[in-house]
Structures are given as structure tokens and as C-alpha cells.
Design a protein around this motif. Structure first.
Motif, short mmCIF file in Angstrom:
data_model
loop_
_atom_site.label_atom_id
_atom_site.label_comp_id
_atom_site.label_asym_id
_atom_site.label_seq_id
_atom_site.Cartn_x
_atom_site.Cartn_y
_atom_site.Cartn_z
N THR A 11 -1.09 -1.07 1.61
CA THR A 11 -2.27 0.25 2.06
C THR A 11 -2.85 1.34 1.27
OG1 THR A 11 0.04 1.31 0.98
CG2 THR A 11 0.15 0.33 3.45
N LEU A 54 10.03 0.97 -2.75
CA LEU A 54 9.46 2.23 -1.86
C LEU A 54 7.96 1.06 -1.73
CD1 LEU A 54 8.97 5.68 -3.07
CD2 LEU A 54 10.44 4.70 -1.37
N TYR A 56 7.99 -0.70 0.16
CA TYR A 56 7.86 -0.78 1.80
C TYR A 56 6.49 -0.23 2.07
CZ TYR A 56 11.18 2.22 2.22
OH TYR A 56 12.28 3.26 1.90
N ASP A 57 6.45 1.01 1.49
CA ASP A 57 5.67 1.58 1.57
C ASP A 57 4.40 1.25 1.10
OD1 ASP A 57 6.62 3.89 2.76
OD2 ASP A 57 7.30 5.20 0.63
N TYR A 58 3.47 -0.22 0.40
CA TYR A 58 2.73 -0.33 -0.08
C TYR A 58 2.42 -1.73 0.17
CZ TYR A 58 4.57 3.60 -3.61
OH TYR A 58 5.28 4.29 -4.69
N PHE A 59 3.18 -2.22 0.74
CA PHE A 59 2.24 -3.65 1.58
C PHE A 59 2.25 -3.58 2.92
CE2 PHE A 59 4.48 -5.72 -2.34
CZ PHE A 59 4.00 -6.09 -3.67
#
Lengths: 246, 353
Positions: A11, A54, A56-59
Motif C-alpha cells: 500500500t 501493523l 496489515y496496513d502495508y500489504f
């Protein structure tokens, strides 16, 4: 010359990692491989408690946040329910080698067909720099202010060497991301692990030596130097287990 | 209607399979081992997953991962094992993940005993894990109810996106009774892979990614999530609160108990009625939400209430609170694995008369 762009599987959120931390490089490598293998849509990532909580905010793939140390058990539940999906855990050394020891050992022993990305920076990052199971003898941390005393606090755990003894392990490899050459080698290792999973060969773990300038009390450049001079001799890079057929 | 003679634990396992449970994760502990043993053969034959985890902690986290993919799943354990699952149950609740958790209670604290007990009432109804959470708890009192409530537990779990606890005890788990599966057979025709729109099952490049997490660092987000979850629990309370009253209309004394103890108070009531003592019984079937209104209704004519439990008195708090401390509430309990007998309950009733 190819243009340097953000991989599609990352992301464009600003990440929260400290300057000089190598989590960002490792995230990028995983995302590049997701793009190259065209597997973002089938991948399910499990992130830990720790600095990568966190992630999960980047992939851009589906993500599950696990309780501390339990990512391999969570990933087991995912994989058993959805054997056709690619499942990886992303864990630090406190998460994997202290509180989550039982879960990682048994996922490996079962030959669970998942991939673990194990980021070893020899310290608890998120909580402010406490002694980890992989903290070096003599290394100063918040909870070993005079340096880790092996007479009192025991010895660092070499995870790849330990897990390599288990028959369920298809791949156990230790790499590092302290320079471009090693970053490329790390990418190859992660790609190999994902291929092994796609070919249903069993459990794979890539241990990545990583820097933590903030909690090591070093500048980013000095942190890289310390990784080379102190971490690598104790945690030699290399393949500790590779079974092509189980 | 054909009936099969089955042990409570095995009947529960069969019911779960018939209710479409796709994956079972567990760890051995007495007195619930028949559930895992049954699953290891039957759920696999049925195309499902049985996995013996490295610990109860492992098992509940496998449930977390499995449920996160939108797959119908469960775990079972007994008291000390449920304590180990507490962290995972809190995460399941915090991530709004449906699943069924079975506790075939044994005596505690500590290793306690493998004999039946009801000493986990507080833990189950108050503190299944850390944080603000309320979970539905169903309490069967027969092997047939072990079957029926297992199916219902999955239904509630998915309707309200919540872990559901089935609170049984060693007596119910180990005893045999004739059971029918007709009520649930074939009801769940799906394969347990409902792939709801929230699940992390791989987005296949057809939707935005899904994130399963219980972490909300923004105070507004966390408060909103908790409020929304508690609103859902109130809907659940309105729809699913259940209890059973017997002979309460003219009763001077209401005896109340749940689970296997509720069978014993039926016998005690019949013995008391033969002696001319007007006794009725009240059985909470859902322990959470507690059937407060129904208990008030059942005690309309009563002068006194007796609570009977296999513990030092845990449900007694809910009974007093439901009655707003307006009626005298007495307690009789046995511990250590003893099941209270009808005669000793009758003696307490005689004293209360």
C-alpha cells in the motif's frame, strides 16, 4: 535501467518503522515476490505482536493479526481450512523465539505447509528494547543494562539450527539485509520458500538478520556495522535444511 | 423418529459435524477426550479437518485462523484447558470471529479433579478473557440438548459474529442417553465454507483486502467497535435468552439450577410435592444472557428461592441480582466432584418451608 517503483502488493501508507530499521526492506521484498508470482489474491498474511503488528496496513493481500507468539497456530488454522492459499507469518524474535516457541516448533514439526518470515534483530523493538531470546551475550538492553550475562540470563537461541533438526522442515535458511548483495539473496530465499509452499513440500522459515538502531542505541550505519561484526558471527548465514522431497 | 444410544461427548461431536462444522482443533484433557477421538475419525471421513494441537493455546489460535477465513470451526476442552484458551477467546471476541467453544467442566481450582463440576460459571459468564466482552453461553442438561445446542451454538455464532460457549460438565459428557439427530440432520447443507464478505480467504483480485484484527489504536475506533458489539449482544439477548420453568404458578419455593444439576432438582421437587410442599423449578438454559425476566416471572408467587450448584455458589449472584435482592435466596452446593442428591436437596427444602 528499470525504474524504481513501489511494488503493487504494498500500500502507499506511510509506515511507522524507525529510520534505519530494515522491516521496510523486508516488506518490500515480500511484496515484490507477491507481484512476480502473481499471488497477491491468494495470499493470506499473519502478522505478530511486535513492531510488525501493523503490517496489515502495508500489504495488499488479506491479513490477520495474531496474538503474541501464536502466528504459526493461526496460520495453521488458515492453511488447514484453505490449503490452496499461500499463507505466511511475519514474526520477530521475541514473538517467535520466546512466547511463541511452542507454536513455531510444532508448526515446523508437523510440516505445516506455511512460510515463516522471521525477523531477528536481537531485541524487543515495540516495547522499548528489552532483552530478547536472541540478544547477544554482553548486549546492553533495557532489561540487561550491564549487558546480557549468560550466567544469569542464558544463551541466545539459534532458531534455524534448532528447527533444522525437525523432519517437517522443508527449508530453514538464514539471510541478512545489511547490504544490496544480501538483500538480493534474501529475496531469492523468500521466493524459494514460497515456491516450496506452492509445491506443498512443508514448512519453510527464512530468518532475516535485521537492524534496530533505535533500541541498539546506534546510528543506522553503525547498526549495519554491528550486525556484520557481532550478529553474523553468532548467527552464521546459510541454508540449515533443505529437503526437495518429503 | 430413530434414536441412538450415545455418550454426551460423542453425541456433541456428531452434532457438530451434522451442523456443518468443517474443522476441529483440540488438545487432550479429561473428561472431554471422546470429542477429539470421535472427530479424529468422523470429521475427517466427512471431508473435514481434525488437528490435535500442541496445547489448548495452539488449538484456540488455530480456531482463530480458521474462523478468520470464514470456515465453520470449533474447539473443546475442560476447565484448566479453558483457562489456557482465555487469551485466544478474547482475541476472537475482539476480532468478531464466530466459533463454538465447548467446556466439559471438571473440578478446580488448579488441577482439581476430573469429576464433574460447575465451578467455571463465573469464568464463563464474566471473564472469558481480558477486556470488555460478553459472550453467549448455552448450558445443556441432557445428551439430547448437547446435540441440539451444538447446532444452535453455530447458528448464533454466525448470526452475531461471536464465539459461543457451550458449558457442559463431566456428567453430561460421560453419560449415555438415547438421542435423535433428526432436528439438525441436513439443515446445514453448505460445506462450512460460507466465505462471508469479511473473511480473510484471499481476495482473488476481486475485492479490497480484508483485515482481521482486534487492534484499534484510535480510541474512537475501539470505543465504537465495543459499543457496536454490546449492541449486538442486546439483540442476541432479545432473541435467544432461554429458560425453562416447571410448576412455578403456585410455588412457595423456587429451586433453580442449570446443567446436570437441573435434573436433580426436578426429582427433589417431585419428592417435595409428594410431601405437600409447593415447590417449582427454574432452569436457565442460556447463562449469558441470563434469563432475568423469566426468573422474575417464575418467582411471582414464591416466598423463597433456592439455588443448587456443583460449586460454592456462583450462579447465585445472578439469581439475587435478577430478583433485585427482594426475595430471600438460599444456596446449596456440593464440590470436589460430588453431584448433589435429591434427598439432600429435599432436606434443604424442608428446612426452608
Amino acid at each position: 535501467m528499470p525504474k524504481f517503483t513501489r511494488p503493487n502488493s504494498l500500500t502507499d501508507n506511510h509506515n511507522h518503522y524507525c529510520p534505519g530499521c530494515t522491516h521496510g526492506i523486508i516488506h518490500r521484498l515480500i511484496a515484490e515476490i507477491m507481484d512476480e508470482m502473481d499471488i497477491q489474491g491468494e495470499t493470506i498474511g499473519v502478522c505478530p505482536v511486535g513492531c510488525a503488528v501493523l503490517a496489515y496496513d502495508y500489504f495488499k493481500c488479506d491479513m490477520i493479526q495474531a496474538s503474541h507468539g501464536r502466528a504459526p497456530a493461526v496460520a495453521t488454522g488458515v492453511k488447514r481450512a484453505k490449503p490452496e492459499n499461500l499463507v505466511f507469518t511475519y514474526q520477530g524474535d521475541g514473538d517467535l523465539a520466546a512466547i511463541g516457541t511452542a507454536e513455531i516448533v510444532h508448526a515446523a514439526a508437523r510440516g505445516e505447509n506455511i512460510t515463516t518470515i522471521f525477523v531477528n534483530n536481537a531485541i524487543y523493538g515495540m516495547t522499548g528494547g528489552q532483552m530478547a531470546p536472541t540478544t547477544m551475550p554482553g548486549q546492553k538492553t533495557q532489561t540487561s543494562p550491564s549487558g546480557r550475562d549468560t550466567a544469569l540470563e542464558g544463551f541466545p537461541i539459534r532458531v534455524c539450527e534448532m528447527l533444522a533438526t525437525l523432519d517437517g522442515v522443508a527449508l530453514a535458511e538464514r539471510v541478512s539485509v545489511h547490504d544490496a548483495k544480501h538483500v538480493n539473496a534474501t529475496k531469492k530465499a523468500i521466493r524459494k520458500a514460497f515456491e516450496i509452499q506452492k509445491n506443498k513440500k512443508g514448512f519453510s522459515i527464512i530468518e532475516i538478520l535485521s537492524t534496530c538502531p533505535t533500541n541498539w542505541g546506534l546510528t543506522p550505519n553503525k547498526a549495519v556495522d554491528w550486525l556484520k561484526s557481532d550478529l553474523i558471527p553468532y548467527y552464521p548465514l546459510g541454508v540449515y535444511q533443505e529437503r526437495s522431497v518429503r | 423418529m430413530s434414536k441412538t444410544l450415545m455418550k454426551g461427548n460423542e453425541a456433541l461431536a456428531e452434532a457438530a459435524i451434522r451442523a456443518g462444522c468443517k474443522c476441529y482443533f483440540g488438545y487432550p484433557i479429561t473428561p472431554q477426550n471422546e470429542i477429539g477421538a470421535y472427530m479424529s475419525e468422523r470429521i475427517r471421513k466427512n471431508g473435514g479437518v481434525f488437528l490435535q494441537a500442541e496445547s489448548e493455546i495452539g488449538a484456540i489460535n488455530m480456531v482463530y485462523g480458521c474462523s478468520a477465513t470464514g470456515t465453520r470451526c470449533m474447539t473443546s476442552s475442560s476447565s484448566p484447558g479453558v483457562s489456557l484458551k482465555a487469551e485466544g477467546i478474547s482475541y476472537l471476541a475482539g476480532a468478531d470471529l464466530p466459533c463454538v467453544i465447548v467446556n466439559v467442566q471438571r473440578g478446580g481450582p488448579g488441577l482439581g479433579t476430573i469429576q464433574p463440576s460447575q465451578a467455571d460459571y463465573w469464568q464463563t459468564t464474566r471473564a472469558m478473557g481480558h477486556g470488555d466482552l460478553r459472550l453467549p453461553v448455552l448450558a445443556p442438561y441432557s445428551v439430547q440438548e448437547m446435540v441440539d445446542m451444538t447446532a444452535e451454538a453455530f447458528k448464533i455464532a454466525e448470526e452475531f459474529r461471536t464465539p459461543v460457549m457451550l458449558l457442559a460438565d463431566g456428567l453430561l459428557g460421560q453419560m449415555m442417553e438415547p438421542v435423535s439427530f433428526n432436528e439438525i440432520g441436513g439443515e446445514n447443507k453448505d460445506d462450512g465454507q460460507s466465505s462471508p464478505n469479511w473473511a480473510a480467504s484471499g481476495h482473488k483480485n476481486k475485492r479490497e483486502k480484508n483485515i482481521i484484527t482486534s487492534l484499534f489504536l484510535d480510541p474512537i475506533e475501539l470505543e465504537t467497535a465495543i459499543n457496536e458489539r454490546f449492541e449486538r449482544f442486546e439483540e442476541l439477548r432479545a432473541k435467544y435468552t432461554r429458560s425453562e420453568s416447571t410448576n412455578t404458578d403456585d410455588a412457595d419455593i423456587i429451586v433453580t439450577a442449570y446443567g446436570s444439576t437441573a435434573r436433580v432438582i426436578q426429582s427433589a421437587m417431585e419428592m417435595a410435592r409428594e410431601e405437600g410442599i409447593k415447590v417449582g423449578t427454574f432452569r436457565p438454559i442460556t447463562l449469558s444472557p441470563f434469563p432475568e425476566k423469566a426468573l422474575k416471572e417464575a418467582t411471582k408467587s414464591a416466598k423463597k428461592v433456592l439455588v443448587v450448584e456443583m460449586s460454592m455458589g456462583q450462579m447465585v449472584d445472578d439469581v439475587k441480582s435478577a430478583l433485585e435482592y427482594k426475595l430471600p435466596v438460599e444456596f446449596f452446593g456440593r464440590q470436589g466432584g460430588f453431584v448433589p442428591g435429591p434427598q439432600e436437596i429435599l432436606e434443604v427444602i424442608r428446612r426452608m418451608k
